[in-house]
Design a protein around this motif. Structure first.
Motif, PDB file in Angstrom:
ATOM      1  N   TRP A  25      10.362 -17.929   7.669  1.00 27.59           N
ATOM      2  CA  TRP A  25      10.374 -16.941   6.110  1.00 27.59           C
ATOM      3  C   TRP A  25       8.542 -17.126   5.300  1.00 27.59           C
ATOM      4  CZ3 TRP A  25       6.916 -19.100   1.833  1.00 27.59           C
ATOM      5  CH2 TRP A  25       6.384 -20.252   1.947  1.00 27.59           C
ATOM      6  N   ARG A  26       7.605 -18.018   5.832  1.00 30.44           N
ATOM      7  CA  ARG A  26       6.458 -17.205   5.615  1.00 30.44           C
ATOM      8  C   ARG A  26       5.957 -15.706   6.358  1.00 30.44           C
ATOM      9  NH1 ARG A  26       2.221 -20.907   7.277  1.00 30.44           N
ATOM     10  NH2 ARG A  26       3.228 -21.440   9.130  1.00 30.44           N
ATOM     11  N   LEU A  27       6.004 -15.535   7.644  1.00 29.54           N
ATOM     12  CA  LEU A  27       5.979 -14.396   8.191  1.00 29.54           C
ATOM     13  C   LEU A  27       6.772 -13.418   7.181  1.00 29.54           C
ATOM     14  CD1 LEU A  27       5.192 -12.502  10.950  1.00 29.54           C
ATOM     15  CD2 LEU A  27       7.091 -13.667  11.986  1.00 29.54           C
ATOM     16  N   ALA A  28       7.983 -13.805   6.572  1.00 28.78           N
ATOM     17  CA  ALA A  28       8.475 -12.025   6.529  1.00 28.78           C
ATOM     18  C   ALA A  28       8.118 -11.560   5.053  1.00 28.78           C
ATOM     19  CB  ALA A  28      10.277 -13.215   5.357  1.00 28.78           C
ATOM     20  N   LEU A  29       7.568 -13.420   4.635  1.00 30.19           N
ATOM     21  CA  LEU A  29       7.240 -12.558   2.926  1.00 30.19           C
ATOM     22  C   LEU A  29       5.775 -12.437   3.011  1.00 30.19           C
ATOM     23  CD1 LEU A  29       7.150 -12.989   0.168  1.00 30.19           C
ATOM     24  CD2 LEU A  29       6.779 -15.487   0.405  1.00 30.19           C
ATOM     25  N   VAL A  30       5.049 -13.341   4.340  1.00 31.85           N
ATOM     26  CA  VAL A  30       3.395 -12.324   4.242  1.00 31.85           C
ATOM     27  C   VAL A  30       3.524 -10.469   4.603  1.00 31.85           C
ATOM     28  CG1 VAL A  30       1.312 -12.569   5.456  1.00 31.85           C
ATOM     29  CG2 VAL A  30       2.394 -14.452   4.128  1.00 31.85           C
ATOM     30  N   SER A  31       4.239 -10.206   5.873  1.00 31.33           N
ATOM     31  CA  SER A  31       5.019  -9.190   6.129  1.00 31.33           C
ATOM     32  C   SER A  31       5.210  -8.334   5.215  1.00 31.33           C
ATOM     33  CB  SER A  31       5.744  -9.472   6.843  1.00 31.33           C
ATOM     34  OG  SER A  31       5.215  -9.789   8.579  1.00 31.33           O
ATOM     35  N   ARG A  32       6.040  -8.792   4.287  1.00 31.50           N
ATOM     36  CA  ARG A  32       6.344  -7.430   3.273  1.00 31.50           C
ATOM     37  C   ARG A  32       5.696  -7.683   2.074  1.00 31.50           C
ATOM     38  NH1 ARG A  32       8.438 -10.181  -1.658  1.00 31.50           N
ATOM     39  NH2 ARG A  32       9.668  -7.879  -3.071  1.00 31.50           N
ATOM     40  N   LEU A  33       3.863  -7.847   1.515  1.00 24.92           N
ATOM     41  CA  LEU A  33       3.758  -8.827   0.989  1.00 24.92           C
ATOM     42  C   LEU A  33       2.308  -7.852   1.244  1.00 24.92           C
ATOM     43  CD1 LEU A  33       3.097 -12.016  -0.641  1.00 24.92           C
ATOM     44  CD2 LEU A  33       4.320 -10.029  -1.411  1.00 24.92           C
ATOM     45  N   ARG A  34       2.213  -7.805   2.418  1.00 23.91           N
ATOM     46  CA  ARG A  34       0.862  -7.071   3.303  1.00 23.91           C
ATOM     47  C   ARG A  34       1.246  -5.704   3.187  1.00 23.91           C
ATOM     48  NH1 ARG A  34      -0.630  -7.311   9.883  1.00 23.91           N
ATOM     49  NH2 ARG A  34      -2.344  -6.030   9.602  1.00 23.91           N
ATOM     50  N   ALA A  35       2.294  -5.309   4.012  1.00 23.14           N
ATOM     51  CA  ALA A  35       2.445  -4.130   3.499  1.00 23.14           C
ATOM     52  C   ALA A  35       2.692  -3.343   2.212  1.00 23.14           C
ATOM     53  CB  ALA A  35       3.726  -3.573   4.031  1.00 23.14           C
ATOM     54  N   ILE A  36       2.946  -3.959   1.095  1.00 17.62           N
ATOM     55  CA  ILE A  36       2.630  -3.392  -0.166  1.00 17.62           C
ATOM     56  C   ILE A  36       1.050  -3.249  -0.353  1.00 17.62           C
ATOM     57  CG2 ILE A  36       3.316  -3.818  -2.650  1.00 17.62           C
ATOM     58  CD1 ILE A  36       5.960  -4.779  -1.539  1.00 17.62           C
ATOM     59  N   ALA A  37       0.427  -4.677  -0.031  1.00 16.82           N
ATOM     60  CA  ALA A  37      -0.794  -4.627  -0.129  1.00 16.82           C
ATOM     61  C   ALA A  37      -1.731  -3.879   0.266  1.00 16.82           C
ATOM     62  CB  ALA A  37      -1.807  -5.949   0.011  1.00 16.82           C
ATOM     63  N   LEU A  38      -1.236  -3.619   0.948  1.00 19.09           N
ATOM     64  CA  LEU A  38      -1.936  -2.157   1.994  1.00 19.09           C
ATOM     65  C   LEU A  38      -1.442  -0.657   1.676  1.00 19.09           C
ATOM     66  CD1 LEU A  38      -2.165  -4.146   5.600  1.00 19.09           C
ATOM     67  CD2 LEU A  38      -3.962  -3.147   4.504  1.00 19.09           C
ATOM     68  N   GLU A  39      -0.846  -0.118   0.841  1.00 17.73           N
ATOM     69  CA  GLU A  39      -0.631   0.994   0.606  1.00 17.73           C
ATOM     70  C   GLU A  39      -1.525   1.866  -0.112  1.00 17.73           C
ATOM     71  OE1 GLU A  39       3.071   0.353  -1.972  1.00 17.73           O
ATOM     72  OE2 GLU A  39       4.324   0.158  -0.632  1.00 17.73           O
ATOM     73  N   PRO A  40      -2.705   1.230  -1.220  1.00 16.56           N
ATOM     74  CA  PRO A  40      -3.672   1.883  -1.685  1.00 16.56           C
ATOM     75  C   PRO A  40      -4.697   1.930  -0.323  1.00 16.56           C
ATOM     76  CG  PRO A  40      -2.961  -0.147  -2.986  1.00 16.56           C
ATOM     77  CD  PRO A  40      -2.527  -0.164  -1.742  1.00 16.56           C
ATOM     78  N   ALA A  41      -5.059   3.168  -1.292  1.00 22.35           N
ATOM     79  CA  ALA A  41      -6.423   3.735  -0.121  1.00 22.35           C
ATOM     80  C   ALA A  41      -7.432   3.220  -0.319  1.00 22.35           C
ATOM     81  CB  ALA A  41      -5.648   5.485  -0.035  1.00 22.35           C
ATOM     82  N   GLN A  42      -7.645   3.388  -0.793  1.00 27.56           N
ATOM     83  CA  GLN A  42      -8.909   2.712  -0.922  1.00 27.56           C
ATOM     84  C   GLN A  42      -9.178   1.190  -0.808  1.00 27.56           C
ATOM     85  OE1 GLN A  42      -6.986   3.285  -3.801  1.00 27.56           O
ATOM     86  NE2 GLN A  42      -7.747   2.198  -5.516  1.00 27.56           N
ATOM     87  N   VAL A  43      -8.225   0.346   0.058  1.00 24.04           N
ATOM     88  CA  VAL A  43      -8.222  -1.054   0.128  1.00 24.04           C
ATOM     89  C   VAL A  43      -8.539  -1.320   1.497  1.00 24.04           C
ATOM     90  CG1 VAL A  43      -6.943  -2.696   0.163  1.00 24.04           C
ATOM     91  CG2 VAL A  43      -6.279  -2.067  -1.418  1.00 24.04           C
ATOM     92  N   GLU A  44      -9.408  -1.875   1.842  1.00 26.74           N
ATOM     93  CA  GLU A  44     -10.027  -2.593   3.457  1.00 26.74           C
ATOM     94  C   GLU A  44      -9.452  -3.768   3.137  1.00 26.74           C
ATOM     95  OE1 GLU A  44     -13.651  -4.505   4.076  1.00 26.74           O
ATOM     96  OE2 GLU A  44     -14.113  -2.578   3.946  1.00 26.74           O
ATOM     97  N   GLU A  45      -8.568  -4.000   4.032  1.00 26.85           N
ATOM     98  CA  GLU A  45      -8.377  -5.425   4.504  1.00 26.85           C
ATOM     99  C   GLU A  45      -8.340  -5.795   5.798  1.00 26.85           C
ATOM    100  OE1 GLU A  45      -3.782  -6.991   5.939  1.00 26.85           O
ATOM    101  OE2 GLU A  45      -4.578  -5.785   7.627  1.00 26.85           O
ATOM    102  N   ARG A  46      -9.106  -7.999   5.884  1.00 32.23           N
ATOM    103  CA  ARG A  46     -10.233  -8.650   6.606  1.00 32.23           C
ATOM    104  C   ARG A  46     -10.127  -9.761   6.370  1.00 32.23           C
ATOM    105  NH1 ARG A  46     -16.253  -8.014   4.778  1.00 32.23           N
ATOM    106  NH2 ARG A  46     -16.762  -9.573   3.599  1.00 32.23           N
ATOM    107  N   ILE A  47      -9.939 -10.338   7.482  1.00 36.07           N
ATOM    108  CA  ILE A  47      -9.741 -12.086   7.224  1.00 36.07           C
ATOM    109  C   ILE A  47     -11.299 -12.461   6.438  1.00 36.07           C
ATOM    110  CG2 ILE A  47      -9.980 -13.970   8.374  1.00 36.07           C
ATOM    111  CD1 ILE A  47      -7.425 -12.932   8.539  1.00 36.07           C
TER     112      ILE A  47
END
Length: 128
Positions: free
Chosen positions: A16-38
């Protein structure tokens, strides 16, 4: 030891963690100006400074916002805590959050940083 990349962070999850994080991450990355990192051992999304994060733990997943206390009208389950007006939504197996709510939170977090600047830089300058 923190993951080497956001993809490695997600690849280390299952169930469930993989499914939820993957879903949230896909939406979190939608805005073009967002940078994702650890950063700080979890996924951090920045737009003019850190705006929101995703943190997977054993029994819950945290979706946090640096200025989240201003976003409680969008999602009442956000709980205040920490610096920078931080608020976090804890999601456990079976909990739901709509795609539209996630989009509204992400958009509002980015807009707050655009209007007010990097929350971490502002806090540092206030201490001087």
């Amino acid at each position: 030891m923190p993951a080497a990349s956001p993809d490695a962070y997600v690849a280390a999850l299952d169930g469930w963690r993989l499914a939820l994080v993957s879903r949230l991450r896909a939406i979190a990355l939608e805005p073009a100006q967002v940078e994702e990192r650890i950063r700080w051992g979890h996924l951090v999304y920045s737009a003019n400074g850190p705006a929101y994060l995703i943190r997977a733990e054993d029994a819950r997943m945290l979706f946090g916002f640096w200025r989240g206390q201003r976003l409680r009208d969008i999602e009442s389950r956000l709980r205040p805590g920490g610096k920078y007006e931080m608020a976090t939504l804890a999601l456990c197996e079976g909990d739901k959050i709509s795609r539209e709510t996630v989009r509204r939170l992400v958009s509002a977090a980015i807009e707050l940083n655009a209007a007010h600047g990097d929350p971490t830089a502002l806090a540092k300058s206030a201490r001087k």
